[in-house]
Design a protein around this motif. Structure first.
Motif, PDB file in Angstrom:
ATOM      1  N   ILE A 163     -21.418  31.134 -55.195  1.00  0.00           N
ATOM      2  CA  ILE A 163     -20.581  30.246 -56.012  1.00  0.00           C
ATOM      3  C   ILE A 163     -20.156  29.028 -55.206  1.00  0.00           C
ATOM      4  O   ILE A 163     -20.191  27.891 -55.684  1.00  0.00           O
ATOM      5  CB  ILE A 163     -19.361  31.006 -56.551  1.00  0.00           C
ATOM      6  N   LYS A 164     -19.754  29.263 -53.962  1.00  0.00           N
ATOM      7  CA  LYS A 164     -19.351  28.155 -53.097  1.00  0.00           C
ATOM      8  C   LYS A 164     -20.519  27.218 -52.841  1.00  0.00           C
ATOM      9  O   LYS A 164     -20.372  25.980 -52.888  1.00  0.00           O
ATOM     10  CB  LYS A 164     -18.815  28.707 -51.769  1.00  0.00           C
ATOM     11  N   GLN A 165     -21.672  27.791 -52.595  1.00  0.00           N
ATOM     12  CA  GLN A 165     -22.855  26.996 -52.279  1.00  0.00           C
ATOM     13  C   GLN A 165     -23.315  26.170 -53.482  1.00  0.00           C
ATOM     14  O   GLN A 165     -23.674  25.001 -53.343  1.00  0.00           O
ATOM     15  CB  GLN A 165     -23.985  27.913 -51.823  1.00  0.00           C
ATOM     16  N   ASN A 166     -23.301  26.776 -54.654  1.00  0.00           N
ATOM     17  CA  ASN A 166     -23.862  26.107 -55.833  1.00  0.00           C
ATOM     18  C   ASN A 166     -22.867  25.240 -56.598  1.00  0.00           C
ATOM     19  O   ASN A 166     -23.276  24.294 -57.272  1.00  0.00           O
ATOM     20  CB  ASN A 166     -24.453  27.156 -56.783  1.00  0.00           C
ATOM     21  N   PHE A 167     -21.569  25.602 -56.509  1.00  0.00           N
ATOM     22  CA  PHE A 167     -20.583  24.895 -57.315  1.00  0.00           C
ATOM     23  C   PHE A 167     -19.416  24.331 -56.514  1.00  0.00           C
ATOM     24  O   PHE A 167     -18.513  23.713 -57.073  1.00  0.00           O
ATOM     25  CB  PHE A 167     -20.033  25.836 -58.406  1.00  0.00           C
ATOM     26  N   ASP A 168     -19.423  24.586 -55.203  1.00  0.00           N
ATOM     27  CA  ASP A 168     -18.351  24.127 -54.319  1.00  0.00           C
ATOM     28  C   ASP A 168     -16.984  24.588 -54.813  1.00  0.00           C
ATOM     29  O   ASP A 168     -16.008  23.840 -54.830  1.00  0.00           O
ATOM     30  CB  ASP A 168     -18.372  22.606 -54.171  1.00  0.00           C
ATOM     31  N   VAL A 169     -16.916  25.845 -55.241  1.00  0.00           N
ATOM     32  CA  VAL A 169     -15.664  26.438 -55.719  1.00  0.00           C
ATOM     33  C   VAL A 169     -15.366  27.678 -54.886  1.00  0.00           C
ATOM     34  O   VAL A 169     -16.231  28.535 -54.696  1.00  0.00           O
ATOM     35  CB  VAL A 169     -15.763  26.838 -57.209  1.00  0.00           C
ATOM     36  N   ASN A 170     -14.151  27.769 -54.361  1.00  0.00           N
ATOM     37  CA  ASN A 170     -13.744  28.974 -53.646  1.00  0.00           C
ATOM     38  C   ASN A 170     -13.428  30.071 -54.655  1.00  0.00           C
ATOM     39  O   ASN A 170     -12.687  29.853 -55.612  1.00  0.00           O
ATOM     40  CB  ASN A 170     -12.520  28.692 -52.775  1.00  0.00           C
ATOM     41  N   SER A 171     -13.980  31.244 -54.435  1.00  0.00           N
ATOM     42  CA  SER A 171     -13.798  32.339 -55.386  1.00  0.00           C
ATOM     43  C   SER A 171     -13.202  33.559 -54.692  1.00  0.00           C
ATOM     44  O   SER A 171     -13.238  33.677 -53.473  1.00  0.00           O
ATOM     45  CB  SER A 171     -15.134  32.717 -56.030  1.00  0.00           C
ATOM     46  N   ILE A 172     -12.657  34.445 -55.498  1.00  0.00           N
ATOM     47  CA  ILE A 172     -12.111  35.716 -55.010  1.00  0.00           C
ATOM     48  C   ILE A 172     -12.940  36.840 -55.615  1.00  0.00           C
ATOM     49  O   ILE A 172     -13.164  36.875 -56.822  1.00  0.00           O
ATOM     50  CB  ILE A 172     -10.632  35.874 -55.414  1.00  0.00           C
TER      51      ILE A 172
END
Length: 220
Positions: free
Chosen positions: A2-11
């Motif tokens: 998710i971080k790699q593809n959308f630059d969003v930090n996830s839990i």
């Protein structure tokens, strides 16, 4: 990803195991029969055909090894034919759709869980088997990599029959060396409903606190 593809930090919050149904019980009375068990939809991506084929090649001449498969799906007739063609009707059992209680009971009588699926978003079937204290054979299919390790099982590559055969033979010889109680307790501590609920509550509380702080700054 998710971080790699959308630059969003996830839990990451995993699925939970139903520990009221799937739980460790005293090991079955030892006999000279070794039981593999598998659960999943009988569809191509679950590769039950590969499991049956690997079982045949690993234990063709060993009548003391059995495989029980729980599940229902479009491949059921094909898999039953495969079992008959391999002359395994007396050692490979396709049970169809049954209750979770019946599956849990079989787990408590079995020695190893195996599922050669091609893709998983998580892998609840593995978690339920682990909750019963069973070591597992799992695939690197997108979910099991998070929770399968040297303590509770073996990871193999997707669609690799040779690895599956070797892993089934390894489990046949070494399954009883696993600490079944430890396997079950680890799942209980990580994937119980109380644990997952606590994680979700913490996330919601943090989100609400952040929102409240943002609202407050509007008036400062």
């Amino acid at each position: 990803m998710i971080k790699q593809n959308f630059d969003v930090n996830s839990i990451y919050v995993p699925n939970m195991a139903d520990l009221d149904i799937f739980k460790y019980e005293k090991a079955k009375n030892r006999s000279n029969v070794f039981d593999f068990v598998s659960t999943g939809h009988l569809i191509k991506s679950k590769r039950m055909d590969l499991t049956i084929s690997a079982f045949s090649k690993a234990f063709k001449k060993d009548e003391n090894v059995r495989l029980t498969i729980f599940g229902h799906g479009v491949e059921e007739a094909y898999l039953n034919k495969l079992v008959n063609d391999l002359d395994l009707a007396d050692r490979v059992y396709i049970m169809g759709q049954t209750s979770r209680a019946e599956i849990s009971h079989k787990y408590n009588e079995s020695d190893c869980f195996v599922l050669a699926t091609q893709t998983e978003t998580f892998g609840v079937a593995y978690i339920e088997a682990l909750a019963a204290g069973l070591p597992v054979i799992a695939t690197r299919s997108g979910g099991p990599e998070v929770f399968v390790n040297d303590i509770n099982g073996i990871l193999i590559d997707v669609d690799d029959e040779n690895q599956l055969i070797d892993s089934m033979r390894f489990m046949y010889n070494r399954a009883q060396s696993y600490d079944h109680y430890r396997i079950a307790e680890d799942i209980k501590n990580k994937y119980s409903s109380d644990k997952i609920a606590s994680m979700l509550i913490d996330i919601y509380n943090e989100a609400m606190s952040s929102y409240a702080n943002e609202e407050l700054t509007k008036y400062v």
